[in-house]
Design a protein around this motif. Structure first.
Motif, PDB file in Angstrom:
ATOM      1  N   THR A 151       4.690   6.869   3.176  1.00 57.69           N
ATOM      2  CA  THR A 151       4.575   7.836   4.266  1.00 57.69           C
ATOM      3  C   THR A 151       5.361   7.380   5.486  1.00 57.69           C
ATOM      4  OG1 THR A 151       2.476   6.824   4.937  1.00 57.69           O
ATOM      5  CG2 THR A 151       2.358   8.728   3.482  1.00 57.69           C
ATOM      6  N   SER A 161       0.963   3.484   2.265  1.00 57.72           N
ATOM      7  CA  SER A 161       1.479   3.826   3.589  1.00 57.72           C
ATOM      8  C   SER A 161       2.968   3.537   3.721  1.00 57.72           C
ATOM      9  CB  SER A 161       0.703   3.087   4.683  1.00 57.72           C
ATOM     10  OG  SER A 161       0.807   1.682   4.503  1.00 57.72           O
ATOM     11  N   ARG A 213      -4.572  -1.455  -3.677  1.00 63.36           N
ATOM     12  CA  ARG A 213      -4.439  -0.960  -2.303  1.00 63.36           C
ATOM     13  C   ARG A 213      -3.693   0.370  -2.270  1.00 63.36           C
ATOM     14  NH1 ARG A 213      -1.479  -3.894   2.940  1.00 63.36           N
ATOM     15  NH2 ARG A 213      -1.691  -2.078   4.322  1.00 63.36           N
ATOM     16  N   ALA A 214      -2.591   0.456  -3.003  1.00 63.74           N
ATOM     17  CA  ALA A 214      -1.809   1.697  -3.000  1.00 63.74           C
ATOM     18  C   ALA A 214      -2.620   2.854  -3.579  1.00 63.74           C
ATOM     19  CB  ALA A 214      -0.520   1.507  -3.794  1.00 63.74           C
ATOM     20  N   GLY A 270       0.794  -1.213   0.000  1.00 63.45           N
ATOM     21  CA  GLY A 270       0.000   0.000   0.000  1.00 63.45           C
ATOM     22  C   GLY A 270       0.831   1.270   0.000  1.00 63.45           C
ATOM     23  N   GLU A 299      -5.315   3.906  -1.003  1.00 66.15           N
ATOM     24  CA  GLU A 299      -4.747   4.601   0.148  1.00 66.15           C
ATOM     25  C   GLU A 299      -4.269   6.000  -0.209  1.00 66.15           C
ATOM     26  OE1 GLU A 299      -3.111   0.819   2.827  1.00 66.15           O
ATOM     27  OE2 GLU A 299      -1.685   2.228   1.935  1.00 66.15           O
ATOM     28  N   GLU A 300      -3.661   6.144  -1.389  1.00 63.61           N
ATOM     29  CA  GLU A 300      -3.211   7.474  -1.785  1.00 63.61           C
ATOM     30  C   GLU A 300      -4.404   8.376  -2.068  1.00 63.61           C
ATOM     31  OE1 GLU A 300      -0.193   9.753  -4.895  1.00 63.61           O
ATOM     32  OE2 GLU A 300      -0.415   7.572  -5.000  1.00 63.61           O
ATOM     33  N   ARG A 317     -12.751   3.342  -4.375  1.00 62.58           N
ATOM     34  CA  ARG A 317     -13.171   4.153  -3.235  1.00 62.58           C
ATOM     35  C   ARG A 317     -14.127   3.424  -2.300  1.00 62.58           C
ATOM     36  NH1 ARG A 317     -13.603  10.195  -6.147  1.00 62.58           N
ATOM     37  NH2 ARG A 317     -11.358  10.625  -5.928  1.00 62.58           N
ATOM     38  N   ALA A 365     -11.513  -0.682  -2.203  1.00 64.13           N
ATOM     39  CA  ALA A 365     -10.079  -0.791  -2.525  1.00 64.13           C
ATOM     40  C   ALA A 365      -9.761  -1.993  -3.406  1.00 64.13           C
ATOM     41  CB  ALA A 365      -9.234  -0.835  -1.257  1.00 64.13           C
ATOM     42  N   ALA A 419      -7.220   8.346  -0.728  1.00 59.04           N
ATOM     43  CA  ALA A 419      -7.879   8.731   0.529  1.00 59.04           C
ATOM     44  C   ALA A 419      -7.232   9.958   1.170  1.00 59.04           C
ATOM     45  CB  ALA A 419      -7.864   7.556   1.510  1.00 59.04           C
TER      46      ALA A 419
END
Length: 321
Positions: free
Chosen positions: A103, A100, A224-225, A98, A228-229, A200, A203, A231
């Motif tokens: 980040t 995350s 997933r990536a 993902g 997540e981005e 949305r 996922a 969002a």
């Protein structure tokens, strides 16, 4: 001062990067510092992309500017680029990580930079280019010890909104050129809208999307990536920044990857910060000077000078900190 090759870790990943300290900095004279965050795709610590057959160098250029003004900097090869590569993972594992992972890597880099004896931990900034600006916003809005942020040619809307706008524009262009029947373009738009809704809502992505959408990265391994981005809404994150935080945004009329109006809206969401807004007329997306020419993307790797419009404005922001 020359770059020092360093590594730092997050989870199972060892990230490779370059630490640069200004002359004269040390425990008795700690320097302000900047964490530099690269844009999307396999973009390395220097801002070079494995997808392009040449050097771009945007982040290396920023490190040079920072050193000139007495700032330390850290730039690194994110997962999937440069010396970091895929780390401990196989290619088929990447989709499970993902967005995350990026980040979390940035937060680890920020902690590493702030812990250097030659760095003032109260004056550590995050400066991101393109998608890296979204990561800088996420860091600063999450309570990380960031003294200010730079959002250079930033992702200024939700990712899937930008992707929809870009694909719609491309479809309009090829239909107008007689290269695609309007009926097929409309089918692709419907399929794209369904893919966005699926990402949305849960996922996921269908494995039978049309080839043009798959070529744009809309494949199950990326679901997933992408979700997540997407969002991470840049304008919402901007609203989470502390009042009075120093922020600089940059946007060029020649940038083919973003809309000036989107960055204007991001600026509006940053109204409570100490905002410096740089508006340029002849820079491309990677901050090179293209003059009267139109940007095509090929100019990213051309041996062009760096934008004086950007350089003058960014140096002014650095002097104000």
């Amino acid at each position: 001062m020359a770059d020092t090759e360093i590594t730092f870790t997050t989870g199972d990943i060892t990230l490779h990067g370059s630490l640069r300290l200004p002359v004269g900095s040390g425990p008795d004279a700690p320097a302000p510092a900047v964490l530099l965050l690269a844009g999307s795709g396999p973009t390395d610590r220097n801002g070079d992309s494995a997808l392009l057959p040449g050097s771009i160098g945007t982040l290396a250029f920023l490190a040079d500017l920072l050193e000139k003004h007495g700032y330390a900097s850290l730039r690194y090869d994110k997962l999937g680029s440069g010396s970091t590569g895929l780390g401990p993972y196989d290619i088929e594992d990447i989709g499970d990580l993902g967005f995350s992972v990026f980040t979390e890597s940035a937060r680890a880099g920020l902690d590493f930079l702030a812990s250097r004896a030659a760095v003032d931990p109260e004056r550590v900034y995050a400066v991101g280019h393109s998608e890296g600006a979204l990561i800088a916003l996420a860091l600063a809005g999450s309570g990380a010890a960031v003294a200010g942020v730079g959002l250079l040619e930033p992702l200024a809307v939700r990712l899937l909104d930008l992707l929809t706008t870009q694909i719609d524009g491309q479809l309009t262009a090829v239909v107008a050129a007689g290269q695609l029947p309007v009926e097929l373009a409309d089918e692709l738009r419907v399929a794209l809208a369904g893919a966005v809704e699926s990402l949305r809502s849960d996922a996921t992505l269908s494995d039978d999307l049309p080839d043009p959408l798959r070529a744009a990265g809309l494949v199950p391994a990326n679901a997933r990536a992408l979700a997540e981005e997407d969002a991470l809404d840049p304008r919402e994150l901007a609203g989470d920044l502390p009042a009075g935080m120093p922020v600089v945004t940059s946007c060029s009329a020649k940038d083919i990857q973003l809309s000036s109006s989107d960055v204007d809206a991001l600026d509006a969401a940053l109204a409570h910060t100490a905002l410096t807004s740089l508006r340029m007329t002849t820079a491309n997306h990677v901050l090179k000077e293209i003059g009267d020419d139109a940007s095509t993307g090929a100019d990213y790797i051309a041996p062009l000078p760096w934008s004086a419009e950007f350089t003058d404005g960014f140096e002014g922001w650095l002097r104000s900190l």
